[in-house]
Design an enzyme around this catalytic site. Structure first.
Site, PDB file in Angstrom:
ATOM      1  N   GLY A 190       0.810  -1.215   0.000  1.00  0.00           N
ATOM      2  CA  GLY A 190       0.000   0.000   0.000  1.00  0.00           C
ATOM      3  C   GLY A 190       0.844   1.266   0.000  1.00  0.00           C
ATOM      4  O   GLY A 190       0.306   2.366   0.010  1.00  0.00           O
ATOM      5  N   HIS A 191       2.185   1.092   0.008  1.00  0.00           N
ATOM      6  CA  HIS A 191       3.092   2.245  -0.004  1.00  0.00           C
ATOM      7  C   HIS A 191       3.813   2.371  -1.338  1.00  0.00           C
ATOM      8  O   HIS A 191       4.784   3.130  -1.447  1.00  0.00           O
ATOM      9  CB  HIS A 191       4.139   2.106   1.097  1.00  0.00           C
ATOM     10  CG  HIS A 191       3.573   1.863   2.449  1.00  0.00           C
ATOM     11  ND1 HIS A 191       2.661   2.722   3.024  1.00  0.00           N
ATOM     12  CD2 HIS A 191       3.762   0.855   3.329  1.00  0.00           C
ATOM     13  CE1 HIS A 191       2.330   2.246   4.228  1.00  0.00           C
ATOM     14  NE2 HIS A 191       2.972   1.116   4.421  1.00  0.00           N
TER      15      HIS A 191
ATOM     16  N   HIS B 277       0.226   4.485   7.318  1.00  0.00           N
ATOM     17  CA  HIS B 277      -0.624   3.288   7.353  1.00  0.00           C
ATOM     18  C   HIS B 277      -2.066   3.660   7.607  1.00  0.00           C
ATOM     19  O   HIS B 277      -2.835   2.878   8.151  1.00  0.00           O
ATOM     20  CB  HIS B 277      -0.170   2.340   8.460  1.00  0.00           C
ATOM     21  CG  HIS B 277       1.186   1.786   8.233  1.00  0.00           C
ATOM     22  ND1 HIS B 277       2.319   2.463   8.597  1.00  0.00           N
ATOM     23  CD2 HIS B 277       1.588   0.634   7.660  1.00  0.00           C
ATOM     24  CE1 HIS B 277       3.363   1.729   8.278  1.00  0.00           C
ATOM     25  NE2 HIS B 277       2.960   0.624   7.709  1.00  0.00           N
TER      26      HIS B 277
END
Ligand SMILES: Nc1ncnc2c1ncn2[C@@H]1O[C@H](COP(=O)(O)OP(=O)(O)O)[C@@H](O)[C@H]1O
Ligand SMILES: Nc1ncnc2c1ncn2[C@@H]1O[C@H](COP(=O)(O)OP(=O)(O)O)[C@@H](O)[C@H]1O
Ligand SMILES: [Mg+2]
Ligand SMILES: [Mg+2]
Ligand SMILES: [Mg+2]
Ligand SMILES: [Mg+2]
Lengths: 211, 333, 333, 211
Positions: B56-57, B219
């Protein structure tokens, strides 16, 4: 009932059930003070555990079941809770290695070893707003129940009650470990997801013993 | 939840498959367990560098695998640390005999899982060193917290340590340079919108139409404080002031200024942020000797940005300028 | 409207200022009127290539100014064609005596303003050729419309024509290669969310939580049809089928597969799209010989993606692989 | 009133006013079938025009004012409307070049040249759902009014009325030029922004003549 392999596998199976039932709630708690994946993480782990239950060999003892849970969680959960719960089950299995029927003392040894394993890895202290706030009261209550001559089932029930109270006790705390610690004061008023999942695990153990 | 995905469970694996197809000249991808390696790994005699963490990064970390940067990246589920197995698998795949450096962002989950993987590798006779990045000044560093988070500065650690390993430095020197970069880097971010984790399906937090989160993590964690939307220049000063005070940076310093997009912010906005950040540094007598602007350490579709300032010296400038050939960062070859 | 900006009126100028500071090694920026040139422009004896159009599509076009690609880019206001003056200014700044090629996306505003600028330049004695890109298969091409739009394929035209100019081809050859790339490229896009033009302050169109726009343009125009959200693989087929039928592409073809992000879509989603697009092409016996994945032709913060397929031959592959050094596309140097 | 420089500058000034008053409406129309910037584009252009009005030299004639509008729009508006309106004003200025007082025939010549300029650049035909759908009816109405011996003011009023009706007539049309043409059937039911701004311009001319 006597706490043998039947109890152990029932504990593990019930845990898998309550975790998936509470998956959304755990994730919601984690979204408030973490990163919103605790339910998903735990459910991924215990779904894998459920599949492996069937593979336990004939004549397996409780420590075999717990060791399987440990290695499965370590290799499927990830996140902070994976290594922490994994170590908890690993140390718990070590404390009752080989024993086929657990008496009250063995149950207390199991819970104590689990808690110590979490501390060993995570270095958390009581009131850091972590799963330890469920485990330590559970260990203390179990120890007291044993001293009071309670049955294995009652010892586990006392541990579960204390764990639930312990989880609730995290509401007013500022976190000092894990993601929630980044929030400072903003974590106050929220319950720690790992403490809640820990209480679910311990309640499942008591229910399994209650039959 | 609106995403260009199939089953949320398959997001990481399918994205890795697409990445492998699109960049087969640079990387190879293992699928069970999932990790990404340089296509020419292991490079005999070279210190291998691996990193990883929740997905997700992107492009972090897979986009930085290649010549002059990472030897392997281990993507966990979205926002969740990978387990020890794939990390251990990656270590075995890239170890070229000179040891392995793990670059780990400071999150309990990442630290514990990479720690376990390192134990497995050591037991296997592979020397492993670990450097923890913690450049986020939004989080107070103290013995009573998990410590500061590793955020965008991690990219700078990976590029510069990667160049040191590529030129042949040994494990201790590469680890020392990684520590030096981390020690000289400070970051802070802002979010205009939350992000939606695929398997959660809901925003990671709520923000009113006129609110922004200062000190956001990567996050989807909420930040330190929630304020009213302000002009970009004011926001830049809110991020930059604590960064400059923390190290501290001083007049005469040469720095790398890195404006990182959180994923959903248009490039024009990132350059508007860069413009004023550079202005402020100039006013303070700090020279922007190198710069980086773009989406490098993201939080899915989150709108927002982070500013990272890294103190430079000649060695770090040379290592920054050294050739790099990865999917997301490339120059000199 | 939530954006990291100051006054909406200054978005383009402030972004250009930040861009100039961040990439001073590659570009120089003129501010009145606004245009971006190669820092070494004019390059004597080389055909100069300029492009431009409304802002909000970054990195298009400024991010593609540099060695081996564009000599100048002219950014208009957000989603609005620049006027003839800055275009003419850019032409004068980059003309190296070998003539100037204008690469213009097919929108009435861009076509008319570049046309006027070309008239001014010709009057000034500068030879100007114009190539109009129109790769968007979402729009029916007919005498009764403004014709197909120029979208993501424009990047491929700029890279390949830029390489031809860099190797020394004359104006007619460079224009011919640009025409060839445009003729062999087909694109189609999808939007999951609209975008917000800074000076408008409101979404360019409305989309329900479960709706997506198929055949979206890059200016926040609505697309051809609105459908329910589907799994990514289905959406990929909706985009790819009309693309492949249009040229048509056939078994045995070698192609460049380009998955472009509209700005607000996370990279994992783009690779999930790339994965299935590559799968479909493989099933049809089409070889993906080159690939490009990322945010290259955006619509501000719009979430969505477009797929472009370009038919390759040896010459185009060589020109694609030729060194390029721009802010957004770089390899070989 | 006689249509001299006073009328011309008043027309231009009134146009700048109505455009900025209707900026949001024009942008909203353009958002429906275009890219949502027409109001912004026109307002940017006519704000610049307003500033330049003061610089008109002593003894300037109407064509000087229109020429200034043309060059200013071309260099400030951008988009499709910039070159189109720019050319319109440029050709209009050419049709009345030097004349200090416009009679009815001159007014019709001005309007006709403007319309022809737009067609020259944009190649649009009637019913393509563009500004032409406002301009062509306006030219026809003005021509008829001239033939009927109407005053200059009435000729301009007739043109404005027809332009407004023409703008409304674009509602049911499918567009064949400009961005709206990408929408096919989906453009039906929406009014063309450029036709609306054209009607505003012509109404301002009539109002300026009405005094
Ligand atoms: N150092 C620690 N010691 C004990 N428990 C911890 C520690 N850090 C985090 N935890 C527990 O882990 C939980 C979060 O687990 P999870 O969300 O699965 O991992 P992550 O935080 O990596 O996303 C917290 O609620 C907390 O109870
Ligand atoms: N070919 C053309 N001929 C005449 N008018 C046109 C043509 N193309 C577009 N227009 C007019 O231009 C208007 C749009 O102008 P504007 O929004 O300012 O430019 P853009 O479409 O470049 O954003 C349309 O409403 C239409 O009236
Ligand atoms: Mg979590
Ligand atoms: Mg997590
Ligand atoms: Mg426009
Ligand atoms: Mg428009």
């Amino acid at each position: 009932m006597v706490l043998g392999i039947t109890w152990a596998t029932s504990w593990v199976a019930r845990t898998a059930d309550v975790i998936s039932e509470n998956r959304t709630e755990l994730t919601t708690l984690d979204r408030a003070i973490g990163d919103g994946d605790h339910g998903e993480n735990m459910d991924r782990g215990f779904s894998a555990v459920r599949l492996k239950l069937a593979d336990l060999p004939e004549g397996a003892v409780p420590s075999d079941a717990l060791k399987m849970v440990a290695t499965t969680l370590i290799s499927t959960v990830g996140g902070a809770s994976g290594p922490l719960f994994g170590t908890a089950y690993l140390k718990a299995a070590g404390a009752i290695a080989g024993t086929s029927e657990l008496d009250g003392a063995a149950v207390v040894a199991l819970l104590t070893a689990a808690r110590d394993g979490i501390v060993l890895r995570g270095k958390a202290e009581l009131a850091d707003k972590t799963m330890i706030d469920a485990w330590t009261p559970a260990v203390d209550a179990a120890t007291a129940a044993l001293a009071a001559g309670k049955t294995e089932a009652d010892i586990l029930a006392a541990a579960a009650d204390a764990a639930e109270a312990g989880a609730e006790s995290t509401d007013p705390l500022v976190a000092r470990k894990g993601r929630a610690s980044y929030l400072g004061e903003r974590a106050v008023g929220h319950r720690d997801p790992g403490a809640v999942s820990s209480a679910l695990i311990l309640r499942a153990g008591a229910d399994a013993a209650a039959g | 939840m609106k995403k260009l995905i199939n089953d949320p469970k398959n997001v990481v694996a399918e994205a890795a498959a697409g990445f492998a197809l699109a960049h087969s000249d640079i990387v190879s991808v293992s699928f069970d367990p999932i990790f990404i390696t340089r296509s020419d790994a292991p490079v005999a005699g070279k210190v291998a560098i691996i990193s990883g963490g929740g997905s997700g990064h992107e492009p972090l970390h897979g986009g930085f695998v290649g010549y002059g940067m990472l030897d392997a990246a281990v993507p966990g589920p979205v926002f969740t640390s990978p387990t020890p197995d794939p990390i251990f698998g990656a270590i075995q795949a890239v170890d070229g005999g000179a040891g392995v450096l793990q670059i780990v962002k400071n999150y309990t989950g990442d630290v514990l899982n990479f720690e376990t993987a390192a134990e497995l590798a050591e037991a296997d006779g592979i020397t492993v060193r670990t450097v923890i990045t913690n450049d986020d000044v939004a989080v107070k560093d103290s013995l009573y917290t998990a410590g500061r988070r590793g955020v965008a500065g991690t990219v700078l650690v990976e590029k510069i340590a990667g160049a040191a390993a590529q030129r042949g430095d040994d494990l201790d020197s590469v680890a020392a340079i990684a520590e030096k970069v981390n020690a000289g880097a400070r970051s802070m971010g802002v979010a205009l919108t939350p992000c939606v984790v695929p398997h959660a399906g809901e925003p990671s937090f709520e923000l009113a139409d006129d609110e922004i989160e200062i000190g956001i993590g990567i996050h989807g964690e909420p930040g330190r404080e929630r304020i009213q939307l302000e002009p970009a220049d004011n926001i830049v000063e809110r991020l930059l002031t604590p960064i400059l005070e923390d190290l501290p940076f001083a007049s005469g310093d040469r720095v790398l200024l890195f404006v990182n997009g959180m994923g959903g912010t248009p490039q024009v906005e990132l350059f508007i942020v860069f413009r004023h950040a550079a202005e402020v540094l100039k006013q303070q007598g700090i020279t922007v000797a190198r710069s980086l602007v773009g989406n490098y350490v993201t939080s899915l579709e989150m709108q927002g940005a982070s500013i990272t300032v890294l103190k430079l010296d000649e060695e770090l400038e040379d290592l920054w300028d050294a050739p790099v050939q990865t999917a997301a960062l490339r120059w000199g070859r």
